[in-house]
Design an enzyme around this catalytic site. Structure first.
Site, PDB file in Angstrom:
ATOM      1  N   CYS A 135     -32.414 -10.578 -30.023  1.00  0.00           N
ATOM      2  CA  CYS A 135     -33.348 -10.262 -28.922  1.00  0.00           C
ATOM      3  C   CYS A 135     -33.707 -11.491 -28.079  1.00  0.00           C
ATOM      4  CB  CYS A 135     -34.608  -9.617 -29.487  1.00  0.00           C
ATOM      5  SG  CYS A 135     -35.189 -10.371 -31.003  1.00  0.00           S
ATOM      6  N   GLN A 162     -42.525 -15.582 -30.274  1.00  0.00           N
ATOM      7  CA  GLN A 162     -41.914 -14.282 -30.540  1.00  0.00           C
ATOM      8  C   GLN A 162     -42.889 -13.263 -31.132  1.00  0.00           C
ATOM      9  OE1 GLN A 162     -37.751 -16.529 -31.544  1.00  0.00           O
ATOM     10  NE2 GLN A 162     -37.908 -14.432 -32.249  1.00  0.00           N
ATOM     11  N   ARG A 267     -43.298 -17.416 -34.342  1.00  0.00           N
ATOM     12  CA  ARG A 267     -43.880 -16.061 -34.275  1.00  0.00           C
ATOM     13  C   ARG A 267     -45.328 -16.187 -33.814  1.00  0.00           C
ATOM     14  NH1 ARG A 267     -40.634 -12.137 -34.632  1.00  0.00           N
ATOM     15  NH2 ARG A 267     -39.862 -12.574 -36.723  1.00  0.00           N
ATOM     16  N   HIS A 274     -41.279 -10.978 -26.378  1.00  0.00           N
ATOM     17  CA  HIS A 274     -40.982 -12.383 -26.686  1.00  0.00           C
ATOM     18  C   HIS A 274     -41.147 -13.228 -25.426  1.00  0.00           C
ATOM     19  CE1 HIS A 274     -39.609 -11.174 -30.511  1.00  0.00           C
ATOM     20  NE2 HIS A 274     -38.317 -11.356 -30.403  1.00  0.00           N
TER      21      HIS A 274
HETATM   22  P1  NAP Z   1     -36.350   0.192 -38.767  1.00  0.00           P
HETATM   23  O1  NAP Z   1     -37.479   0.520 -37.841  1.00  0.00           O
HETATM   24  O2  NAP Z   1     -36.696  -0.289 -40.121  1.00  0.00           O
HETATM   25  O3  NAP Z   1     -35.452   1.515 -38.894  1.00  0.00           O
HETATM   26  C1  NAP Z   1     -34.256   1.554 -39.641  1.00  0.00           C
HETATM   27  C2  NAP Z   1     -34.177   2.845 -40.419  1.00  0.00           C
HETATM   28  O4  NAP Z   1     -35.148   2.875 -41.462  1.00  0.00           O
HETATM   29  C3  NAP Z   1     -34.484   4.114 -39.672  1.00  0.00           C
HETATM   30  O5  NAP Z   1     -33.422   4.498 -38.863  1.00  0.00           O
HETATM   31  C4  NAP Z   1     -34.739   5.098 -40.792  1.00  0.00           C
HETATM   32  O6  NAP Z   1     -33.499   5.596 -41.293  1.00  0.00           O
HETATM   33  C5  NAP Z   1     -35.363   4.237 -41.886  1.00  0.00           C
HETATM   34  N1  NAP Z   1     -36.808   4.468 -42.073  1.00  0.00           N
HETATM   35  C6  NAP Z   1     -37.434   4.440 -43.276  1.00  0.00           C
HETATM   36  N2  NAP Z   1     -38.740   4.671 -43.139  1.00  0.00           N
HETATM   37  C7  NAP Z   1     -38.985   4.863 -41.829  1.00  0.00           C
HETATM   38  C8  NAP Z   1     -40.147   5.152 -41.076  1.00  0.00           C
HETATM   39  N3  NAP Z   1     -41.346   5.282 -41.640  1.00  0.00           N
HETATM   40  N4  NAP Z   1     -40.030   5.284 -39.737  1.00  0.00           N
HETATM   41  C9  NAP Z   1     -38.842   5.134 -39.129  1.00  0.00           C
HETATM   42  N5  NAP Z   1     -37.699   4.882 -39.813  1.00  0.00           N
HETATM   43  C10 NAP Z   1     -37.760   4.731 -41.144  1.00  0.00           C
HETATM   44  O7  NAP Z   1     -35.356  -0.876 -38.132  1.00  0.00           O
HETATM   45  P2  NAP Z   1     -35.345  -1.506 -36.651  1.00  0.00           P
HETATM   46  O8  NAP Z   1     -36.418  -2.516 -36.500  1.00  0.00           O
HETATM   47  O9  NAP Z   1     -35.247  -0.387 -35.664  1.00  0.00           O
HETATM   48  O10 NAP Z   1     -33.969  -2.326 -36.697  1.00  0.00           O
HETATM   49  C11 NAP Z   1     -32.714  -1.686 -36.787  1.00  0.00           C
HETATM   50  C12 NAP Z   1     -31.609  -2.725 -36.668  1.00  0.00           C
HETATM   51  O11 NAP Z   1     -31.673  -3.325 -35.373  1.00  0.00           O
HETATM   52  C13 NAP Z   1     -31.731  -3.896 -37.658  1.00  0.00           C
HETATM   53  O12 NAP Z   1     -30.463  -4.301 -38.069  1.00  0.00           O
HETATM   54  C14 NAP Z   1     -32.360  -4.975 -36.850  1.00  0.00           C
HETATM   55  O13 NAP Z   1     -32.048  -6.269 -37.335  1.00  0.00           O
HETATM   56  C15 NAP Z   1     -31.733  -4.730 -35.498  1.00  0.00           C
HETATM   57  N6  NAP Z   1     -32.535  -5.254 -34.406  1.00  0.00           N
HETATM   58  C16 NAP Z   1     -33.876  -5.104 -34.458  1.00  0.00           C
HETATM   59  C17 NAP Z   1     -34.640  -5.587 -33.456  1.00  0.00           C
HETATM   60  C18 NAP Z   1     -36.140  -5.436 -33.534  1.00  0.00           C
HETATM   61  O14 NAP Z   1     -36.771  -5.985 -32.725  1.00  0.00           O
HETATM   62  N7  NAP Z   1     -36.713  -4.682 -34.448  1.00  0.00           N
HETATM   63  C19 NAP Z   1     -34.044  -6.219 -32.360  1.00  0.00           C
HETATM   64  C20 NAP Z   1     -32.650  -6.316 -32.299  1.00  0.00           C
HETATM   65  C21 NAP Z   1     -31.916  -5.815 -33.350  1.00  0.00           C
HETATM   66  P3  NAP Z   1     -33.316   7.119 -41.811  1.00  0.00           P
HETATM   67  O15 NAP Z   1     -33.715   8.012 -40.674  1.00  0.00           O
HETATM   68  O16 NAP Z   1     -31.885   7.181 -42.132  1.00  0.00           O
HETATM   69  O17 NAP Z   1     -34.224   7.237 -42.977  1.00  0.00           O
END
Ligand code: NAP
Length: 371
Positions: A135, A162, A267, A274
């Site tokens: 990001c 960040q 952070r 950010h």
């Molecule tokens: P996240 O919110 O943890 O979501 C990932 C998965 O966790 C969901 O698709 C879901 O899968 C599961 N999950 C379990 N409990 C949940 C809940 N209460 N609410 C929603 N989902 C839940 O991950 P993320 O932050 O979106 O990041 C996803 C990927 O993108 C990572 O590899 C991260 O490094 C990358 N990324 C993140 C960011 C950022 O700013 N966060 C920026 C760039 C890239 P199921 O539906 O299959 O259960």
């Protein structure tokens, strides 16, 4: 009709992606199928269309019947499923927000307003793996694309501020709960016009040092503090987040000569935006008004903020930028070190340009390429 799988659609990045796709009316002209790692048979997202119940995200046989897989599920999922799919001979397009495949030789890091030519070359030479960038790196390149495209950048030092969202949803909630605790404990003093700032500070400092203060995810207080360490340690003394600055920006742009990017990633208590303070070494002295024009004209999302107090306070802060696609760049001036040294500051929503938007756009580009 193209068959497209969506995995990780309900996470933080995935739900922002779904929101943007609905907003842009992207769900047409292909057959979407939604997958889950936790709720097979459950209900998928509301995209304004009838969709079948959720499928198993580990069903590689079903996944390999898809033309495109879009995943925002995370690195562990990618590391498990992607190699299996390729081993099965699947020739489809894999679009991923996780970092797992970013530095692979046969992947392209996507940020099309900045590296559309690299993407087009990849598509025409048969590259099938497209990954969203870190990001902070994506937001830096969106902001400074004009200087890069004119071949002016010798190196960049970026000091980052960040947001909590980069650490995940639980961290974001923890920041809000830390703020809530501090609001609660200081309420009586705040309500008392005779109280002093020093009294309030003493109370807050005592509170953030208590073992009961909510620090399960960050490990330490973020509200009323900051954390000058993001991700794991690298042998160079950088953190992994700092290491990504140079390796990813150079891979995104496919520079012939490496352009170093380095700094300290910190952070702070912003929610999802950010910020970065740049010291930029140009390879020649260019008048500031020309530099401003280059930055401003690089893409339609960059917004040049005059180096004055009022527009800076109103337009160059997380409070102003949160939830928007705007990438303001301001505090632009020459530095005391010499005429080739430029200072600048930028803010950007790390869930939009920092994560979901490049994924949404590469999906459209690949669909176009296939039709
Ligand atoms: P996240 O919110 O943890 O979501 C990932 C998965 O966790 C969901 O698709 C879901 O899968 C599961 N999950 C379990 N409990 C949940 C809940 N209460 N609410 C929603 N989902 C839940 O991950 P993320 O932050 O979106 O990041 C996803 C990927 O993108 C990572 O590899 C991260 O490094 C990358 N990324 C993140 C960011 C950022 O700013 N966060 C920026 C760039 C890239 P199921 O539906 O299959 O259960």
């Amino acid at each position: 009709m193209l068959k497209i799988a969506f995995v990780g659609w309900r996470g933080m990045v995935g739900s922002v992606l779904m929101g943007r796709m609905v907003e842009e009316k992207d769900f047409s002209g292909f057959e979407p199928t939604f997958f889950t790692t936790s709720n097979v048979g459950g209900k998928g997202p509301d995209i304004g269309l009838e969709i079948p119940p959720l499928k198993d995200a580990y069903d590689t046989k079903l996944l390999s019947s898809m033309d495109i897989v879009v995943t925002c599920q995370g690195g562990d999922y990618t590391k498990k499923v992607y190699p299996e799919m390729r081993k099965m001979g699947w020739q489809g397009y894999w679009i991923d927000s996780a970092s797992a495949l970013r530095m692979e030789d046969d992947s392209i890091i996507v940020l099309d307003p900045v590296n559309r030519a690299v993407i087009d070359r990849g598509l025409s030479t048969g590259i099938k793996t497209y990954v969203g960038g870190n990001c902070t790196v994506s937001l830096m390149l969106m902001a400074l694309a004009g200087l890069y495209s004119h071949g002016l950048v010798e190196w960049i030092s970026t000091m980052t501020y960040q947001a909590a969202s980069g650490a995940g949803a639980n961290n974001m909630k923890e920041l809000a709960s830390q703020m809530a605790v501090l609001g609660l404990v200081s309420k009586d003093l705040l309500d008392d016009p005779a109280s002093t700032a020093i009294e309030i500070d003493a109370l807050i400092t005592k509170e953030i040092r208590k073992s009961s203060f909510p620090v399960e995810y960050f490990g330490v207080p973020l509200a009323a503090s900051l954390i000058p360490w993001i991700d794991s340690a690298m042998p160079s003394g950088q953190t992994r987040e700092e290491w990504k600055g140079s390796v990813e920006s150079n891979k995104i742009l496919q520079n012939e000569k490496i352009i170093p990017v380095d700094g300290i990633c910190v952070r702070v208590g912003a929610m999802r935006c950010h910020s970065q303070a740049f010291a930029i070494k140009l390879n020649r002295d260019v008048p500031l008004d020309e530099i401003a024009e280059m930055i401003k004209n690089a893409n339609e999302w960059v917004e040049l903020v005059p180096n004055d107090k009022e527009p800076t306070l109103n337009r160059l802060t997380p409070a102003a930028v949160n939830g928007t696609l705007s990438v303001p760049v301001g505090r632009l001036r020459k530095m005391l070190m010499g005429p080739e040294y430029i200072a600048a500051f930028t803010c950007g929503d790390q869930l939009l340009w920092g994560a979901a938007e490049p994924i949404r756009r590469i999906l459209k580009i690949i669909i176009q390429h296939l039709s």
